[in-house]
Scaffold this active site. Structure first.
Site, PDB file in Angstrom:
ATOM      1  N   TYR A   1      -4.961  -9.448   4.775  1.00 58.29           N
ATOM      2  CA  TYR A   1      -3.697  -9.541   4.032  1.00 58.29           C
ATOM      3  C   TYR A   1      -3.113 -10.946   4.175  1.00 58.29           C
ATOM      4  CZ  TYR A   1       1.049  -8.158   2.540  1.00 58.29           C
ATOM      5  OH  TYR A   1       2.260  -8.053   1.900  1.00 58.29           O
ATOM      6  N   ASP A   2      -2.964 -11.390   5.428  1.00 57.10           N
ATOM      7  CA  ASP A   2      -2.279 -12.664   5.685  1.00 57.10           C
ATOM      8  C   ASP A   2      -3.033 -13.833   5.057  1.00 57.10           C
ATOM      9  OD1 ASP A   2      -1.054 -10.805   7.300  1.00 57.10           O
ATOM     10  OD2 ASP A   2      -1.035 -12.045   9.104  1.00 57.10           O
TER      11      ASP A   2
ATOM     12  N   GLY B   1      -5.422 -13.679   2.803  1.00 54.81           N
ATOM     13  CA  GLY B   1      -5.515 -13.490   1.347  1.00 54.81           C
ATOM     14  C   GLY B   1      -4.262 -14.035   0.673  1.00 54.81           C
TER      15      GLY B   1
ATOM     16  N   VAL C   1      10.116   2.013   7.956  1.00 57.43           N
ATOM     17  CA  VAL C   1      11.327   2.699   7.481  1.00 57.43           C
ATOM     18  C   VAL C   1      10.973   4.080   6.933  1.00 57.43           C
ATOM     19  CG1 VAL C   1      13.223   2.642   5.823  1.00 57.43           C
ATOM     20  CG2 VAL C   1      12.577   0.564   7.035  1.00 57.43           C
ATOM     21  N   SER C   2       9.937   4.145   6.097  1.00 58.03           N
ATOM     22  CA  SER C   2       9.570   5.444   5.533  1.00 58.03           C
ATOM     23  C   SER C   2       9.029   6.365   6.637  1.00 58.03           C
ATOM     24  CB  SER C   2       8.568   5.277   4.388  1.00 58.03           C
ATOM     25  OG  SER C   2       7.538   4.401   4.750  1.00 58.03           O
TER      26      SER C   2
ATOM     27  N   PRO D   1       3.524  -8.907  14.727  1.00 60.38           N
ATOM     28  CA  PRO D   1       4.487  -9.978  15.024  1.00 60.38           C
ATOM     29  C   PRO D   1       5.640  -9.473  15.892  1.00 60.38           C
ATOM     30  CG  PRO D   1       3.878 -10.025  12.705  1.00 60.38           C
ATOM     31  CD  PRO D   1       3.306  -8.762  13.278  1.00 60.38           C
TER      32      PRO D   1
ATOM     33  N   GLN E   1       8.641 -10.980  16.352  1.00 62.52           N
ATOM     34  CA  GLN E   1       9.980 -11.186  15.784  1.00 62.52           C
ATOM     35  C   GLN E   1       9.838 -11.730  14.366  1.00 62.52           C
ATOM     36  OE1 GLN E   1      11.968 -14.099  18.222  1.00 62.52           O
ATOM     37  NE2 GLN E   1      10.375 -15.630  17.925  1.00 62.52           N
ATOM     38  N   ARG E   2      10.826 -11.399  13.552  1.00 66.56           N
ATOM     39  CA  ARG E   2      10.784 -11.898  12.180  1.00 66.56           C
ATOM     40  C   ARG E   2      12.190 -11.878  11.593  1.00 66.56           C
ATOM     41  NH1 ARG E   2       6.998  -8.635   8.755  1.00 66.56           N
ATOM     42  NH2 ARG E   2       5.337  -9.912   9.605  1.00 66.56           N
TER      43      ARG E   2
HETATM   44  P1  NAD Z   1       2.853  -1.126  -2.914  1.00 68.83           P
HETATM   45  O1  NAD Z   1       1.606  -0.852  -2.143  1.00 68.83           O
HETATM   46  O2  NAD Z   1       3.826  -0.022  -3.115  1.00 68.83           O
HETATM   47  O3  NAD Z   1       2.524  -1.738  -4.341  1.00 68.83           O
HETATM   48  C1  NAD Z   1       1.378  -2.478  -4.632  1.00 68.83           C
HETATM   49  C2  NAD Z   1       0.873  -2.044  -5.989  1.00 68.83           C
HETATM   50  O4  NAD Z   1      -0.283  -2.826  -6.343  1.00 68.83           O
HETATM   51  C3  NAD Z   1       0.435  -0.572  -6.038  1.00 68.83           C
HETATM   52  O5  NAD Z   1       0.946   0.044  -7.166  1.00 68.83           O
HETATM   53  C4  NAD Z   1      -1.086  -0.663  -6.071  1.00 68.83           C
HETATM   54  O6  NAD Z   1      -1.674   0.466  -6.687  1.00 68.83           O
HETATM   55  C5  NAD Z   1      -1.281  -1.946  -6.843  1.00 68.83           C
HETATM   56  N1  NAD Z   1      -2.574  -2.610  -6.615  1.00 68.83           N
HETATM   57  C6  NAD Z   1      -3.185  -2.851  -5.435  1.00 68.83           C
HETATM   58  N2  NAD Z   1      -4.336  -3.479  -5.626  1.00 68.83           N
HETATM   59  C7  NAD Z   1      -4.472  -3.661  -6.962  1.00 68.83           C
HETATM   60  C8  NAD Z   1      -5.476  -4.236  -7.801  1.00 68.83           C
HETATM   61  N3  NAD Z   1      -6.573  -4.779  -7.281  1.00 68.83           N
HETATM   62  N4  NAD Z   1      -5.286  -4.209  -9.146  1.00 68.83           N
HETATM   63  C9  NAD Z   1      -4.171  -3.648  -9.696  1.00 68.83           C
HETATM   64  N5  NAD Z   1      -3.207  -3.083  -8.944  1.00 68.83           N
HETATM   65  C10 NAD Z   1      -3.354  -3.097  -7.596  1.00 68.83           C
HETATM   66  O7  NAD Z   1       3.551  -2.352  -2.152  1.00 68.83           O
HETATM   67  P2  NAD Z   1       4.959  -3.050  -2.416  1.00 68.83           P
HETATM   68  O8  NAD Z   1       5.761  -2.916  -1.189  1.00 68.83           O
HETATM   69  O9  NAD Z   1       5.524  -2.633  -3.700  1.00 68.83           O
HETATM   70  O10 NAD Z   1       4.511  -4.580  -2.515  1.00 68.83           O
HETATM   71  C11 NAD Z   1       4.395  -5.244  -3.757  1.00 68.83           C
HETATM   72  C12 NAD Z   1       4.034  -6.693  -3.519  1.00 68.83           C
HETATM   73  O11 NAD Z   1       5.033  -7.334  -2.730  1.00 68.83           O
HETATM   74  C13 NAD Z   1       2.712  -6.859  -2.768  1.00 68.83           C
HETATM   75  O12 NAD Z   1       2.022  -7.966  -3.302  1.00 68.83           O
HETATM   76  C14 NAD Z   1       3.156  -7.159  -1.358  1.00 68.83           C
HETATM   77  O13 NAD Z   1       2.212  -7.928  -0.670  1.00 68.83           O
HETATM   78  C15 NAD Z   1       4.454  -7.905  -1.584  1.00 68.83           C
HETATM   79  N6  NAD Z   1       5.336  -7.771  -0.432  1.00 68.83           N
HETATM   80  C16 NAD Z   1       6.002  -6.599  -0.193  1.00 68.83           C
HETATM   81  C17 NAD Z   1       6.814  -6.502   0.934  1.00 68.83           C
HETATM   82  C18 NAD Z   1       7.591  -5.251   1.238  1.00 68.83           C
HETATM   83  O14 NAD Z   1       8.223  -5.180   2.285  1.00 68.83           O
HETATM   84  N7  NAD Z   1       7.632  -4.252   0.382  1.00 68.83           N
HETATM   85  C19 NAD Z   1       6.941  -7.585   1.817  1.00 68.83           C
HETATM   86  C20 NAD Z   1       6.218  -8.743   1.552  1.00 68.83           C
HETATM   87  C21 NAD Z   1       5.433  -8.838   0.412  1.00 68.83           C
HETATM   88  N1  UDP Z   2       6.249   0.428  13.522  1.00 65.41           N
HETATM   89  C1  UDP Z   2       6.629   1.411  14.422  1.00 65.41           C
HETATM   90  N2  UDP Z   2       6.399   2.715  14.076  1.00 65.41           N
HETATM   91  C2  UDP Z   2       5.849   3.082  12.891  1.00 65.41           C
HETATM   92  C3  UDP Z   2       5.482   2.081  11.973  1.00 65.41           C
HETATM   93  C4  UDP Z   2       5.688   0.761  12.333  1.00 65.41           C
HETATM   94  O1  UDP Z   2       7.150   1.116  15.503  1.00 65.41           O
HETATM   95  O2  UDP Z   2       5.696   4.303  12.669  1.00 65.41           O
HETATM   96  C5  UDP Z   2       6.508  -0.989  13.875  1.00 65.41           C
HETATM   97  C6  UDP Z   2       5.334  -1.911  13.661  1.00 65.41           C
HETATM   98  O3  UDP Z   2       4.510  -1.952  14.809  1.00 65.41           O
HETATM   99  C7  UDP Z   2       6.047  -3.241  13.415  1.00 65.41           C
HETATM  100  C8  UDP Z   2       7.341  -2.836  12.714  1.00 65.41           C
HETATM  101  O4  UDP Z   2       7.524  -1.457  12.998  1.00 65.41           O
HETATM  102  O5  UDP Z   2       6.370  -3.863  14.637  1.00 65.41           O
HETATM  103  C9  UDP Z   2       7.291  -3.025  11.204  1.00 65.41           C
HETATM  104  O6  UDP Z   2       6.105  -2.396  10.727  1.00 65.41           O
HETATM  105  P1  UDP Z   2       5.726  -2.278   9.192  1.00 65.41           P
HETATM  106  O7  UDP Z   2       4.361  -1.697   9.127  1.00 65.41           O
HETATM  107  O8  UDP Z   2       6.821  -1.599   8.457  1.00 65.41           O
HETATM  108  O9  UDP Z   2       5.727  -3.783   8.661  1.00 65.41           O
HETATM  109  P2  UDP Z   2       5.121  -5.162   9.206  1.00 65.41           P
HETATM  110  O10 UDP Z   2       4.521  -4.962  10.568  1.00 65.41           O
HETATM  111  O11 UDP Z   2       4.116  -5.535   8.203  1.00 65.41           O
HETATM  112  O12 UDP Z   2       6.298  -6.039   9.279  1.00 65.41           O
END
Ligand code: NAD
Ligand code: UDP
Ligand code: UDP
Length: 319
Positions: free
Chosen positions: A145-146, A148, A188-189, A274, A276-277
Protein backbone atom coordinates in the site's frame (compact mmCIF):
# COMPACT_ATOMS: atom_id res chain seq x y z
CA UNK A 1 -20.21 24.70 -15.36
CA UNK A 2 -21.50 21.16 -15.87
CA UNK A 3 -18.56 18.73 -16.14
CA UNK A 4 -18.13 15.05 -16.99
CA UNK A 5 -16.30 13.57 -14.00
CA UNK A 6 -14.78 10.10 -13.62
CA UNK A 7 -14.49 8.73 -10.07
CA UNK A 8 -12.46 5.52 -9.91
CA UNK A 9 -13.26 3.52 -6.77
CA UNK A 10 -16.52 5.47 -6.72
CA UNK A 11 -18.49 2.65 -5.08
CA UNK A 12 -16.19 2.63 -2.03
CA UNK A 13 -16.53 4.53 1.23
CA UNK A 14 -15.00 7.89 0.22
CA UNK A 15 -15.78 7.50 -3.48
CA UNK A 16 -19.52 7.08 -2.91
CA UNK A 17 -19.72 10.24 -0.79
CA UNK A 18 -17.73 12.08 -3.44
CA UNK A 19 -20.03 10.85 -6.25
CA UNK A 20 -23.07 12.05 -4.27
CA UNK A 21 -21.53 15.49 -3.76
CA UNK A 22 -20.65 15.82 -7.46
CA UNK A 23 -24.15 14.72 -8.51
CA UNK A 24 -25.60 17.31 -6.09
CA UNK A 25 -23.44 19.92 -7.83
CA UNK A 26 -25.19 18.94 -11.12
CA UNK A 27 -22.23 17.26 -12.82
CA UNK A 28 -22.27 14.07 -14.91
CA UNK A 29 -20.54 11.35 -12.91
CA UNK A 30 -19.05 8.12 -14.22
CA UNK A 31 -18.31 5.80 -11.31
CA UNK A 32 -15.85 3.01 -12.15
CA UNK A 33 -15.28 0.24 -9.62
CA UNK A 34 -14.36 -3.45 -9.56
CA UNK A 35 -16.37 -3.93 -6.30
CA UNK A 36 -13.36 -5.37 -4.48
CA UNK A 37 -14.15 -3.50 -1.26
CA UNK A 38 -16.90 -1.24 -2.56
CA UNK A 39 -20.47 -2.19 -3.30
CA UNK A 40 -23.46 -1.22 -5.39
CA UNK A 41 -25.34 -0.54 -2.16
CA UNK A 42 -23.08 2.46 -1.55
CA UNK A 43 -24.32 4.18 -4.73
CA UNK A 44 -27.81 2.68 -4.93
CA UNK A 45 -29.39 6.07 -4.16
CA UNK A 46 -27.60 7.63 -7.15
CA UNK A 47 -28.62 5.04 -9.75
CA UNK A 48 -31.95 6.71 -10.42
CA UNK A 49 -30.20 9.94 -11.48
CA UNK A 50 -29.68 10.13 -15.24
CA UNK A 51 -26.41 12.04 -14.75
CA UNK A 52 -24.92 9.08 -12.83
CA UNK A 53 -23.42 6.02 -14.52
CA UNK A 54 -21.90 2.96 -12.85
CA UNK A 55 -19.34 0.79 -14.66
CA UNK A 56 -17.72 -2.41 -13.38
CA UNK A 57 -14.07 -2.17 -14.37
CA UNK A 58 -10.66 -2.90 -12.87
CA UNK A 59 -8.33 0.07 -13.42
CA UNK A 60 -5.30 -2.18 -13.78
CA UNK A 61 -6.70 -2.63 -17.31
CA UNK A 62 -6.90 0.25 -19.83
CA UNK A 63 -10.01 2.41 -19.84
CA UNK A 64 -11.19 4.52 -22.76
CA UNK A 65 -13.80 7.14 -21.84
CA UNK A 66 -14.22 10.88 -22.44
CA UNK A 67 -14.22 13.08 -19.32
CA UNK A 68 -13.14 16.53 -18.08
CA UNK A 69 -11.97 15.62 -14.57
CA UNK A 70 -10.82 12.46 -12.79
CA UNK A 71 -10.69 11.57 -9.11
CA UNK A 72 -8.52 8.45 -8.78
CA UNK A 73 -9.88 6.91 -5.56
CA UNK A 74 -9.56 3.21 -6.48
CA UNK A 75 -7.50 1.18 -4.01
CA UNK A 76 -8.45 -0.84 -0.92
CA UNK A 77 -7.64 1.33 2.11
CA UNK A 78 -8.07 -0.95 5.11
CA UNK A 79 -4.92 -2.88 6.13
CA UNK A 80 -6.74 -6.25 6.19
CA UNK A 81 -8.12 -5.73 2.69
CA UNK A 82 -4.98 -4.29 1.06
CA UNK A 83 -2.86 -7.06 2.61
CA UNK A 84 -5.21 -9.83 1.43
CA UNK A 85 -3.90 -9.59 -2.17
CA UNK A 86 -0.83 -7.35 -1.88
CA UNK A 87 0.27 -7.77 -5.50
CA UNK A 88 -3.13 -6.58 -6.72
CA UNK A 89 -2.85 -3.63 -4.29
CA UNK A 90 0.44 -2.52 -5.82
CA UNK A 91 -0.94 -3.12 -9.33
CA UNK A 92 -3.95 -0.92 -8.54
CA UNK A 93 -1.76 1.97 -7.41
CA UNK A 94 0.93 1.59 -10.08
CA UNK A 95 -0.62 0.01 -13.24
CA UNK A 96 -3.94 1.62 -12.34
CA UNK A 97 -2.41 5.09 -12.02
CA UNK A 98 -0.53 4.67 -15.33
CA UNK A 99 -3.77 3.77 -17.11
CA UNK A 100 -5.76 6.59 -15.57
CA UNK A 101 -2.93 9.08 -16.18
CA UNK A 102 -2.73 7.83 -19.79
CA UNK A 103 -6.44 8.47 -20.08
CA UNK A 104 -6.07 11.97 -18.56
CA UNK A 105 -3.25 12.69 -21.00
CA UNK A 106 -5.30 11.60 -24.03
CA UNK A 107 -8.39 13.65 -23.12
CA UNK A 108 -6.43 16.46 -21.32
CA UNK A 109 -8.45 15.99 -18.13
CA UNK A 110 -7.51 17.37 -14.71
CA UNK A 111 -6.65 14.45 -12.44
CA UNK A 112 -6.59 14.11 -8.64
CA UNK A 113 -4.87 11.28 -6.79
CA UNK A 114 -6.19 10.00 -3.46
CA UNK A 115 -2.83 9.57 -1.79
CA UNK A 116 -2.39 8.87 1.89
CA UNK A 117 -0.65 9.76 5.14
CA UNK A 118 0.87 6.26 4.82
CA UNK A 119 3.46 7.81 2.48
CA UNK A 120 4.98 9.17 5.73
CA UNK A 121 5.20 5.60 7.12
CA UNK A 122 6.00 5.39 10.85
CA UNK A 123 7.06 9.04 11.09
CA UNK A 124 9.89 10.60 13.15
CA UNK A 125 8.44 14.05 12.45
CA UNK A 126 5.32 15.12 14.33
CA UNK A 127 2.94 16.50 13.15
CA UNK A 128 3.60 15.54 9.53
CA UNK A 129 3.82 18.28 6.93
CA UNK A 130 4.16 17.83 3.18
CA UNK A 131 7.92 18.51 3.12
CA UNK A 132 8.61 15.36 5.18
CA UNK A 133 9.78 12.47 2.98
CA UNK A 134 8.61 9.74 5.33
CA UNK A 135 9.92 6.56 6.94
CA UNK A 136 8.46 3.61 5.08
CA UNK A 137 9.59 -0.01 5.29
CA UNK A 138 9.90 -1.12 1.64
CA UNK A 139 9.55 -4.86 2.36
CA UNK A 140 6.95 -5.15 5.13
CA UNK A 141 3.27 -6.16 5.09
CA UNK A 142 2.12 -2.52 4.66
CA UNK A 143 4.58 -1.84 1.83
CA UNK A 144 2.22 -2.92 -0.98
CA UNK A 145 0.00 0.00 0.00
CA UNK A 146 2.60 2.54 1.15
CA UNK A 147 5.09 2.02 -1.68
CA UNK A 148 2.30 1.67 -4.25
CA UNK A 149 0.91 5.05 -3.17
CA UNK A 150 4.40 6.58 -3.14
CA UNK A 151 5.05 5.31 -6.65
CA UNK A 152 1.64 6.66 -7.73
CA UNK A 153 2.69 10.12 -6.49
CA UNK A 154 5.91 9.78 -8.50
CA UNK A 155 3.89 8.89 -11.60
CA UNK A 156 1.59 11.87 -11.11
CA UNK A 157 4.51 14.29 -10.85
CA UNK A 158 6.32 12.69 -13.80
CA UNK A 159 3.21 12.96 -16.00
CA UNK A 160 3.12 16.62 -15.04
CA UNK A 161 6.83 17.16 -15.81
CA UNK A 162 6.81 15.04 -18.98
CA UNK A 163 3.32 15.69 -20.38
CA UNK A 164 2.22 18.94 -18.65
CA UNK A 165 -0.82 17.27 -17.09
CA UNK A 166 -2.88 19.19 -14.59
CA UNK A 167 -2.45 17.06 -11.44
CA UNK A 168 -3.59 17.30 -7.81
CA UNK A 169 -2.25 15.04 -5.07
CA UNK A 170 -4.20 14.85 -1.79
CA UNK A 171 -2.57 13.06 1.16
CA UNK A 172 -5.61 11.83 3.01
CA UNK A 173 -5.31 11.07 6.74
CA UNK A 174 -7.60 8.59 8.54
CA UNK A 175 -11.20 9.31 7.62
CA UNK A 176 -14.38 7.73 8.98
CA UNK A 177 -18.13 7.92 8.61
CA UNK A 178 -21.24 6.17 7.30
CA UNK A 179 -20.83 3.58 4.50
CA UNK A 180 -17.65 2.02 5.83
CA UNK A 181 -18.22 -1.72 5.41
CA UNK A 182 -19.23 -3.77 8.47
CA UNK A 183 -16.14 -5.92 7.88
CA UNK A 184 -13.92 -3.02 6.80
CA UNK A 185 -11.40 -3.84 9.54
CA UNK A 186 -10.37 -0.24 10.24
CA UNK A 187 -10.49 0.93 13.81
CA UNK A 188 -13.57 3.18 13.90
CA UNK A 189 -15.90 0.69 12.23
CA UNK A 190 -14.42 -2.21 14.24
CA UNK A 191 -14.92 -0.45 17.59
CA UNK A 192 -18.43 0.78 16.75
CA UNK A 193 -19.64 -2.61 15.50
CA UNK A 194 -18.06 -4.36 18.50
CA UNK A 195 -19.65 -1.85 20.91
CA UNK A 196 -23.09 -2.15 19.31
CA UNK A 197 -23.03 -5.93 19.27
CA UNK A 198 -21.65 -6.25 22.83
CA UNK A 199 -18.48 -8.00 21.67
CA UNK A 200 -15.07 -7.10 23.18
CA UNK A 201 -13.39 -3.99 21.76
CA UNK A 202 -10.14 -5.18 20.18
CA UNK A 203 -7.23 -2.85 20.93
CA UNK A 204 -4.04 -3.72 19.07
CA UNK A 205 -0.92 -3.22 21.20
CA UNK A 206 -1.25 -1.10 24.36
CA UNK A 207 -3.66 1.38 22.76
CA UNK A 208 -1.23 4.28 23.22
CA UNK A 209 -0.67 4.73 19.47
CA UNK A 210 -2.31 7.88 18.14
CA UNK A 211 -4.32 8.80 15.06
CA UNK A 212 -6.30 11.88 13.99
CA UNK A 213 -9.66 11.17 12.37
CA UNK A 214 -11.53 13.31 9.88
CA UNK A 215 -15.26 13.00 9.23
CA UNK A 216 -16.03 12.03 5.63
CA UNK A 217 -18.03 15.18 4.71
CA UNK A 218 -15.13 17.44 5.68
CA UNK A 219 -12.69 15.29 3.73
CA UNK A 220 -14.77 15.19 0.54
CA UNK A 221 -15.20 18.96 0.73
CA UNK A 222 -11.38 19.25 0.81
CA UNK A 223 -11.00 17.00 -2.24
CA UNK A 224 -13.43 19.07 -4.31
CA UNK A 225 -11.75 22.33 -3.23
CA UNK A 226 -8.39 20.92 -4.29
CA UNK A 227 -9.73 19.83 -7.69
CA UNK A 228 -11.14 23.33 -8.22
CA UNK A 229 -7.78 25.09 -7.77
CA UNK A 230 -5.84 26.52 -10.72
CA UNK A 231 -3.33 24.44 -12.70
CA UNK A 232 -0.23 25.55 -10.83
CA UNK A 233 -1.56 24.03 -7.56
CA UNK A 234 -0.47 20.40 -7.57
CA UNK A 235 -0.05 19.52 -3.90
CA UNK A 236 0.85 17.24 -2.33
CA UNK A 237 -1.52 18.61 0.22
CA UNK A 238 -2.50 17.04 3.56
CA UNK A 239 -6.23 16.62 4.18
CA UNK A 240 -7.21 15.44 7.62
CA UNK A 241 -8.26 16.50 11.08
CA UNK A 242 -5.38 17.54 13.37
CA UNK A 243 -7.26 16.50 16.55
CA UNK A 244 -5.09 13.64 17.83
CA UNK A 245 -5.98 10.95 20.36
CA UNK A 246 -4.94 7.45 21.41
CA UNK A 247 -6.78 4.31 20.32
CA UNK A 248 -7.58 3.69 24.00
CA UNK A 249 -9.28 7.10 24.17
CA UNK A 250 -11.18 6.27 20.99
CA UNK A 251 -12.40 2.98 22.52
CA UNK A 252 -13.54 4.76 25.70
CA UNK A 253 -15.39 7.46 23.73
CA UNK A 254 -17.21 4.88 21.58
CA UNK A 255 -18.16 2.81 24.64
CA UNK A 256 -19.58 5.96 26.25
CA UNK A 257 -21.47 7.13 23.15
CA UNK A 258 -23.03 3.72 22.56
CA UNK A 259 -23.64 3.07 26.29
CA UNK A 260 -22.08 -0.32 25.55
CA UNK A 261 -21.19 -3.04 28.05
CA UNK A 262 -18.37 -4.34 25.85
CA UNK A 263 -15.09 -5.15 27.57
CA UNK A 264 -11.68 -4.22 26.18
CA UNK A 265 -9.48 -6.97 24.80
CA UNK A 266 -5.80 -6.41 23.94
CA UNK A 267 -4.42 -8.07 20.82
CA UNK A 268 -1.01 -8.13 19.16
CA UNK A 269 0.07 -4.94 17.41
CA UNK A 270 0.38 -5.53 13.64
CA UNK A 271 3.86 -5.16 12.11
CA UNK A 272 4.96 -1.62 11.16
CA UNK A 273 1.87 -0.06 12.76
CA UNK A 274 2.65 3.71 12.93
CA UNK A 275 2.97 4.91 16.55
CA UNK A 276 1.66 8.41 15.95
CA UNK A 277 -0.03 10.35 13.21
CA UNK A 278 -1.33 13.90 12.97
CA UNK A 279 -1.51 16.14 9.93
CA UNK A 280 -0.10 19.62 9.68
CA UNK A 281 -2.85 21.20 7.58
CA UNK A 282 -1.34 24.70 7.19
CA UNK A 283 -1.03 24.20 3.43
CA UNK A 284 -4.69 23.19 3.06
CA UNK A 285 -5.75 26.15 5.21
CA UNK A 286 -3.68 28.61 3.14
CA UNK A 287 -4.32 27.17 -0.34
CA UNK A 288 -7.89 25.89 -0.06
CA UNK A 289 -9.22 27.92 2.88
CA UNK A 290 -10.15 24.49 4.21
CA UNK A 291 -10.26 23.06 7.69
CA UNK A 292 -12.41 20.31 9.21
CA UNK A 293 -15.54 21.51 10.97
CA UNK A 294 -17.08 18.31 12.36
CA UNK A 295 -15.89 17.33 15.82
CA UNK A 296 -15.03 13.76 16.70
CA UNK A 297 -17.97 13.12 19.04
CA UNK A 298 -20.42 14.55 16.53
CA UNK A 299 -18.97 12.53 13.65
CA UNK A 300 -18.86 9.39 15.78
CA UNK A 301 -22.52 9.84 16.77
CA UNK A 302 -23.56 10.06 13.10
CA UNK A 303 -21.47 6.98 12.29
CA UNK A 304 -22.89 5.04 15.25
CA UNK A 305 -26.40 5.88 14.05
CA UNK A 306 -25.54 4.52 10.60
CA UNK A 307 -24.14 1.24 11.93
CA UNK A 308 -26.97 0.87 14.44
CA UNK A 309 -29.54 1.06 11.64
CA UNK A 310 -27.51 -1.33 9.49
CA UNK A 311 -27.11 -3.86 12.30
CA UNK A 312 -30.81 -3.64 13.23
CA UNK A 313 -31.72 -4.38 9.61
CA UNK A 314 -29.52 -7.45 9.80
CA UNK A 315 -30.84 -8.38 13.27
CA UNK A 316 -27.41 -8.14 14.91
CA UNK A 317 -27.63 -5.19 17.32
CA UNK A 318 -27.87 -5.81 21.08
CA UNK A 319 -27.79 -2.26 22.56
P1 NAD B 1 -12.62 1.66 0.06
O1 NAD B 1 -11.90 0.36 0.15
O2 NAD B 1 -13.95 1.79 0.71
O3 NAD B 1 -12.77 2.14 -1.44
C1 NAD B 1 -11.89 1.79 -2.47
C2 NAD B 1 -12.71 1.49 -3.70
O4 NAD B 1 -11.83 1.17 -4.79
C3 NAD B 1 -13.65 0.28 -3.53
O5 NAD B 1 -14.91 0.58 -4.02
C4 NAD B 1 -12.97 -0.81 -4.35
O6 NAD B 1 -13.88 -1.78 -4.81
C5 NAD B 1 -12.33 0.01 -5.45
N1 NAD B 1 -11.18 -0.63 -6.10
C6 NAD B 1 -10.13 -1.25 -5.52
N2 NAD B 1 -9.28 -1.70 -6.43
C7 NAD B 1 -9.79 -1.35 -7.64
C8 NAD B 1 -9.38 -1.56 -8.99
N3 NAD B 1 -8.25 -2.20 -9.28
N4 NAD B 1 -10.18 -1.09 -9.99
C9 NAD B 1 -11.35 -0.44 -9.72
N5 NAD B 1 -11.78 -0.24 -8.45
C10 NAD B 1 -11.01 -0.68 -7.43
O7 NAD B 1 -11.60 2.74 0.68
P2 NAD B 1 -11.80 4.29 0.97
O8 NAD B 1 -11.60 4.51 2.41
O9 NAD B 1 -13.02 4.79 0.32
O10 NAD B 1 -10.53 4.90 0.22
C11 NAD B 1 -10.63 5.52 -1.05
C12 NAD B 1 -9.28 6.06 -1.46
O11 NAD B 1 -8.81 7.00 -0.50
C13 NAD B 1 -8.21 4.96 -1.55
O12 NAD B 1 -7.38 5.24 -2.66
C14 NAD B 1 -7.44 5.13 -0.27
O13 NAD B 1 -6.11 4.70 -0.41
C15 NAD B 1 -7.54 6.62 -0.02
N6 NAD B 1 -7.41 6.91 1.40
C16 NAD B 1 -8.43 6.66 2.27
C17 NAD B 1 -8.26 6.93 3.62
C18 NAD B 1 -9.35 6.69 4.62
O14 NAD B 1 -9.12 6.86 5.81
N7 NAD B 1 -10.56 6.34 4.24
C19 NAD B 1 -7.04 7.45 4.09
C20 NAD B 1 -6.02 7.67 3.17
C21 NAD B 1 -6.21 7.42 1.83
N1 UDP C 1 -6.62 -0.83 15.62
C1 UDP C 1 -7.04 -1.36 16.83
N2 UDP C 1 -8.09 -2.23 16.81
C2 UDP C 1 -8.76 -2.57 15.67
C3 UDP C 1 -8.34 -2.02 14.45
C4 UDP C 1 -7.25 -1.16 14.46
O1 UDP C 1 -6.47 -1.06 17.88
O2 UDP C 1 -9.72 -3.36 15.77
C5 UDP C 1 -5.49 0.13 15.62
C6 UDP C 1 -4.42 -0.16 14.59
O3 UDP C 1 -3.45 -1.05 15.10
C7 UDP C 1 -3.86 1.25 14.36
C8 UDP C 1 -5.06 2.16 14.56
O4 UDP C 1 -6.02 1.40 15.28
O5 UDP C 1 -2.89 1.56 15.34
C9 UDP C 1 -5.69 2.62 13.25
O6 UDP C 1 -5.91 1.46 12.44
P1 UDP C 1 -6.64 1.49 11.04
O7 UDP C 1 -6.54 0.12 10.47
O8 UDP C 1 -7.99 2.10 11.18
O9 UDP C 1 -5.80 2.53 10.17
P2 UDP C 1 -4.24 2.76 9.91
O10 UDP C 1 -3.42 1.84 10.78
O11 UDP C 1 -4.06 2.47 8.48
O12 UDP C 1 -4.03 4.16 10.30
N1 UDP D 1 -4.59 4.37 -21.47
C1 UDP D 1 -5.89 4.14 -21.11
N2 UDP D 1 -6.86 4.96 -21.63
C2 UDP D 1 -6.57 5.99 -22.48
C3 UDP D 1 -5.22 6.20 -22.83
C4 UDP D 1 -4.24 5.37 -22.30
O1 UDP D 1 -6.20 3.25 -20.34
O2 UDP D 1 -7.50 6.67 -22.88
C5 UDP D 1 -3.56 3.51 -20.89
C6 UDP D 1 -2.82 2.69 -21.94
O3 UDP D 1 -3.04 1.35 -21.66
C7 UDP D 1 -1.37 3.04 -21.72
C8 UDP D 1 -1.32 3.81 -20.42
O4 UDP D 1 -2.63 4.33 -20.24
O5 UDP D 1 -0.59 1.90 -21.57
C9 UDP D 1 -0.33 4.93 -20.42
O6 UDP D 1 -0.62 5.78 -21.51
P1 UDP D 1 0.47 6.75 -22.10
O7 UDP D 1 -0.13 7.44 -23.27
O8 UDP D 1 1.02 7.61 -21.04
O9 UDP D 1 1.65 5.80 -22.50
P2 UDP D 1 1.82 4.72 -23.67
O10 UDP D 1 0.51 4.59 -24.41
O11 UDP D 1 2.89 5.28 -24.49
O12 UDP D 1 2.19 3.47 -22.94
Amino acid sequence: MRKRILVTGGAGFLGSHLCAKLIDAKHDVLCVDNFYTGSKDNVRGLLKCSRFELMRHDITFPLYVEVDEIYNMACPASPIHYQYDPVQTTKTSVHGSINILGLAKRVRAKILQASTSEVYGDPEVHPQDETYWGRVNPIGPRSCYDEGKRCAETLFFDYRRQHSLSIKVARIFNTYGPRMQLNDGRVVSNFIVQALTGRPITIYGDGKQTRSFCYVDDLVDGLVRLMDTSDEITGPINLGNPFEFTMMELAETIIELTASRSSIEFKALPADDPKQRKPDISRARDTLAWHPSIELRDGLSRTIEYFDTLLCTEGLSVT
